[in-house]
Design a protein around this motif. Structure first.
Motif, mmCIF file in Angstrom:
data_model
loop_
_atom_site.group_PDB
_atom_site.id
_atom_site.type_symbol
_atom_site.label_atom_id
_atom_site.label_comp_id
_atom_site.label_asym_id
_atom_site.label_seq_id
_atom_site.Cartn_x
_atom_site.Cartn_y
_atom_site.Cartn_z
ATOM 1 N N SER A 42 0.855 -1.183 0.000
ATOM 2 C CA SER A 42 0.000 0.000 0.000
ATOM 3 C C SER A 42 0.889 1.230 0.000
ATOM 4 O O SER A 42 1.652 1.431 0.928
ATOM 5 C CB SER A 42 -0.878 0.026 1.253
ATOM 6 N N PHE A 44 1.762 4.660 0.671
ATOM 7 C CA PHE A 44 1.320 5.814 1.449
ATOM 8 C C PHE A 44 1.748 7.129 0.810
ATOM 9 O O PHE A 44 1.271 8.184 1.189
ATOM 10 C CB PHE A 44 1.874 5.728 2.877
ATOM 11 N N PHE B 54 1.428 -2.154 12.860
ATOM 12 C CA PHE B 54 1.766 -0.878 12.232
ATOM 13 C C PHE B 54 0.658 0.124 12.511
ATOM 14 O O PHE B 54 -0.370 0.123 11.858
ATOM 15 C CB PHE B 54 1.957 -1.097 10.733
ATOM 16 N N THR B 56 -0.656 3.860 12.521
ATOM 17 C CA THR B 56 -0.392 5.203 11.994
ATOM 18 C C THR B 56 -1.355 6.213 12.615
ATOM 19 O O THR B 56 -1.572 7.275 12.071
ATOM 20 C CB THR B 56 -0.538 5.250 10.467
ATOM 21 N N ASP B 187 -1.490 -4.104 6.432
ATOM 22 C CA ASP B 187 -1.650 -2.705 6.002
ATOM 23 C C ASP B 187 -3.041 -2.175 6.324
ATOM 24 O O ASP B 187 -3.246 -0.986 6.355
ATOM 25 C CB ASP B 187 -1.356 -2.424 4.518
ATOM 26 N N TYR B 188 -4.015 -3.075 6.539
ATOM 27 C CA TYR B 188 -5.348 -2.580 6.877
ATOM 28 C C TYR B 188 -5.343 -1.839 8.192
ATOM 29 O O TYR B 188 -6.032 -0.836 8.354
ATOM 30 C CB TYR B 188 -6.342 -3.734 6.963
ATOM 31 N N ALA B 190 -2.936 -0.162 9.358
ATOM 32 C CA ALA B 190 -2.326 1.143 9.094
ATOM 33 C C ALA B 190 -3.365 2.113 8.555
ATOM 34 O O ALA B 190 -3.462 3.256 9.004
ATOM 35 C CB ALA B 190 -1.175 0.993 8.107
ATOM 36 N N ILE B 191 -4.159 1.651 7.597
ATOM 37 C CA ILE B 191 -5.129 2.552 6.987
ATOM 38 C C ILE B 191 -6.250 2.882 7.967
ATOM 39 O O ILE B 191 -6.678 4.020 8.092
ATOM 40 C CB ILE B 191 -5.682 1.937 5.688
#
Lengths: 336, 432
Positions: A42, A44, B54, B56, B187-188, B190-191
């Motif tokens: 993904s 960023f 992760f 964010t 990554d989910y 993170a989002i």
């Protein structure tokens, strides 16, 4: 009861802005989804790639405007767009060469690549702020309106006016053209087919003699093109401000995930789903309701489901619902 | 002397140099900032270094900590409570009850059209009821003296209580977000956390009844035992001390206050390090690292990976929330506009990665180094840039260059992050 006026109000305040915004998000989400499908992480930095491309386009636009070169009814930015795309493509290819390639050879995990893209985001963001600053930049010119509310009222005799801004028309037309070209490229050309093969099954693609470096390069070029176009269209329609582009990351990722990460068709559907949900949930429906409902039932309140400041909450809520109930997205991406 | 000690001494030298060359007040200000950031970095390190999560959304959890200071320390606005307190609390309860009912029904009822329809009725009905109770109360509360209050106010309790409470608030948010996004692709998370952070800030900006939104909250209250500068300057003992040691009482009082804060921050920092070192070296810590290094193997050994992830995610977020509360009580002002993702989320990440993921001392070292850089590049950037551009003639280009020097730090940090990731991915102090 006045359905015609209600319909016009709906088109004017919900459908047209939603369509333009959806097209911008779809182009952004396409870039994210392509990188995810082929490079498998993904990105960023995508929001800031958009900002970078838009920045270059703005500079070229200003230059063209200063020498008196314009595109008539169309915004000058469209003439400058190819230069923005070129600069962005060079930029991302250099980034790939200097930074990402190393991790690809190492077969680093997706999370490491996401963190690396965070570093790239920092650098691009810094560059954009360094060159153009943090303030709003207006670079739209050409025809303000395709149809203005006053003309529409005079022509139809309705109480409600329908206005279509020039930037909205340009957005939808450019986006449609871009998407058509992209799909033609992915479906019909040799390179496009090898990209899809690579996305489907890397090992099999390598066995059949596809050059991975070439696939990666083409992917970056396409992603840079899409990002620049999306960024310029968004900037024309609203305004350019580096921080807004970073914030676009959330709706863009939401769109890509709703559609199914890795699925181009899904990214387009996702873009429109997010855009229309955002516009519909934050629009005050009082006007439309007043036309549709009988006088006795006319609403007192604004009939607004949530304030416009919460538009990010809409993309986020949709994202969460999809993660909970449909983790692979509408079009069965490879996201799980 | 070991390498680690040398590194710490080297960074300490930066602060000493700042003290000698600029001012001790400035040096202490930067040190306090770096130490609060170190607590946040420890929180991120618990999540990333121990479990590979992760996050964010550091900014959001820090902001919740800041919010808790406003809610705990400011005095309640009695009038606002009497006109709208019940309505706001009632509305929030209705909202929560609706969600709880919907979740229960979803789990209990059989799949089919009947369930979908019931869900729709419950959610739409709940939403209408919520707005019907909530909106008038909010309007009433925000109408009361909007230039000074316009909010419900807090509980008027000691500020120190806000520190653990900020942690609890952040832990609650972490539970909700972890419950949905953990167990999916990495990554989910993170989002999802990027999103929740933006929403927390949006709520704090727009819900004026909560903490006055963008109108900001000034909080004169200070955590015990921090004194006020004005009182110190009138204090006989302090004045005579200033006299005998030969320093200016005004600067001296400001330095003294910062020193008291520093001691308090160091106590919290030491506590967090001690607890997380204990946890890391316990069977629980070994299990966490086993999960991080090979999730499938850990699962095969019967470990509940998702549950452990949730646990560690909540713990780390709570630490970030505590640090957020400390920061806001030190600033004495809650301004949601100052919460920027680059400053609160990504800066902390750079600290953790530069310091060494998985190593608590590394997180502290990284926070000291990067925190110093972040503030000093801002202070020194324009001066350096005007030196560099000294040869240029005065004009818009030079003005632009000097003006944009403040953005250099983003570029610098990005380059540092990329260099560390590439050439020394384990950071300055690698995990043992």
């Amino acid at each position: 009861m006045d359905f015609l006026n209600a319909l016009v109000a709906f088109l004017n305040f919900v459908f047209v802005p939603g369509l333009a915004y959806g097209a911008q998000l779809a182009l952004g989400a396409l870039g994210v989804t392509l990188i995810y499908g082929i490079l498998r992480f993904s990105n960023f930095a995508h929001g800031d790639t958009m900002a970078f491309g838009t920045m270059v386009t703005i500079f070229v636009t200003w230059f063209f405007q200063s020498i008196g070169l314009t595109a008539g009814f169309l915004p000058t930015a469209l003439l400058a767009l190819p230069f923005g795309i070129l600069a962005t493509a060079v930029m991302v290819l250099a980034t790939d060469k200097v930074i990402y390639q190393f991790y690809r050879r190492q077969k680093a995990t997706p999370t490491i690549l996401v963190i690396v893209s965070m570093g790239v985001m920092f650098v691009m963001n810094g560059l954009v702020r360094l060159f153009i600053g943090v303030d709003d930049q207006n670079f739209a010119d050409g025809g303000r309106f395709l149809i203005s509310a006053g003309e529409f009222k005079a022509a139809t005799g309705l109480a409600e006016g329908l206005s279509i801004k020039g930037s909205q028309a340009v957005t939808v037309a450019t986006a449609a053209l871009t998407v058509a070209l992209l799909f033609w490229f992915l479906q019909k050309t040799r390179t496009g087919k090898s990209m899809r093969a690579f996305a489907d099954n890397e090992d099999l693609a390598l066995l059949s003699g596809i050059n991975p470096d070439r696939v990666v390069q083409v992917t970056w070029i396409i992603a840079a093109t899409l990002a620049t176009i999306a960024g310029v269209l968004y900037g024309l329609d609203k305004s350019f401000r580096p921080f807004t582009y970073f914030q676009l990351l959330l709706p863009i990722f939401a769109a890509a995930i709703v559609g199914g990460l890795g699925s181009p068709l899904g990214a387009i559907a996702g873009g429109f789903i997010i855009a229309f949900s955002e516009v519909m949930l934050t629009y005050a429906w009082k006007k439309v309701a007043t036309y549709v409902l009988p006088d006795s039932m006319a609403p007192d309140s604004l009939l607004q489901l949530m304030g416009t400041d919460y538009k990010f909450a809409v993309s986020f809520a949709i994202l969460i619902l999809v993660l909970l109930f449909l983790p692979t997205g509408l079009f069965k991406g490879k996201s799980y | 002397m070991s390498k680690n000690l040398k590194l710490f001494l080297g960074v300490a030298l930066l602060f000493v140099a700042t003290g000698f060359l600029m001012s001790w007040n400035q040096a202490l200000f930067v040190l306090n900032f770096a130490m609060v950031s170190a607590i946040m970095a420890l929180g991120v390190n618990i999540q990333w270094g121990y479990a590979g999560l992760f996050n964010t959304g550091v900014m959001g959890f820090a902001a919740l900590g800041g919010l808790s200071v406003a809610l705990v320390a400011t005095p309640p606005v009695r009038e606002a409570w009497s006109v709208g307190g019940g309505g706001i609390l009632g509305g929030l309860l209705i909202g929560l009850a609706t969600i709880a009912l919907a979740v229960t029904l979803w789990k209990r009822m059989a799949k089919g059209r009947k369930r979908s329809l019931t869900m729709l009725v419950v959610l739409v009905g709940g939403f209408i009821l919520f707005r019907w109770v909530f909106d008038p109360a909010v309007t009433a509360v925000e109408a009361i003296n909007p230039s000074i209050t316009g909010n419900l106010g807090g509980f008027g309790l000691p500020v120190l209580l806000a520190w653990p409470l900020g942690g609890l608030l952040a832990a609650g948010a972490a539970w909700a977000i972890g419950k949905t996004a953990l167990g999916l692709r990495s990554d989910y998370l993170a989002i999802a956390t990027l999103g929740i952070a933006e929403i927390i800030i949006a709520v704090m900006k727009n819900e004026d009844w909560l903490a006055r939104g963008v109108k900001m909250m000034n909080m004169a209250q200070r955590p015990w035992p921090v004194p006020y500068e004005v009182n110190l300057q009138r204090n006989e003992t302090f004045l005579s001390l200033a006299n005998s040691m030969g320093f200016d009482p005004v600067t001296g009082s400001s330095i003294f206050v910062k020193l008291v804060y520093l001691v308090m921050i160091l106590i919290v920092l030491a506590l967090v390090i001690w607890l997380s070192e204990r946890a890391l070296n316990s069977p629980w810590g070994r299990m966490m690292r086993a999960i991080r290094d090979n999730e499938d193997a850990a699962r095969a050994m019967g470990k509940d990976v998702t549950r452990r992830h949730l646990q560690v995610f909540i713990l780390g977020s709570a630490v970030i929330g505590i640090a957020g509360a400390i920061l806001t009580s030190m600033d004495g002002i809650l301004n949601p506009g100052t919460y920027q993702p680059l400053r609160f989320t990504f800066l902390i990440w750079v600290m953790v990665i530069v310091g060494g993921s998985g190593n608590n001392w590394g997180a502290v070292l990284g926070a000291m180094l990067i925190g110093w850089l972040w503030l000093m590049v801002e202070a020194l950037g324009p001066q350096v840039m005007s030196l560099v551009t000294a040869g240029l003639s005065e004009g818009p280009l030079k003005a632009h260059l000097v003006d944009s020097a403040q953005h250099m730090r983003l570029l610098t940090l990005g380059v540092i992050l990329l260099l560390v990731l590439r050439f020394s991915p384990k950071g300055l102090l690698p995990e043992k």
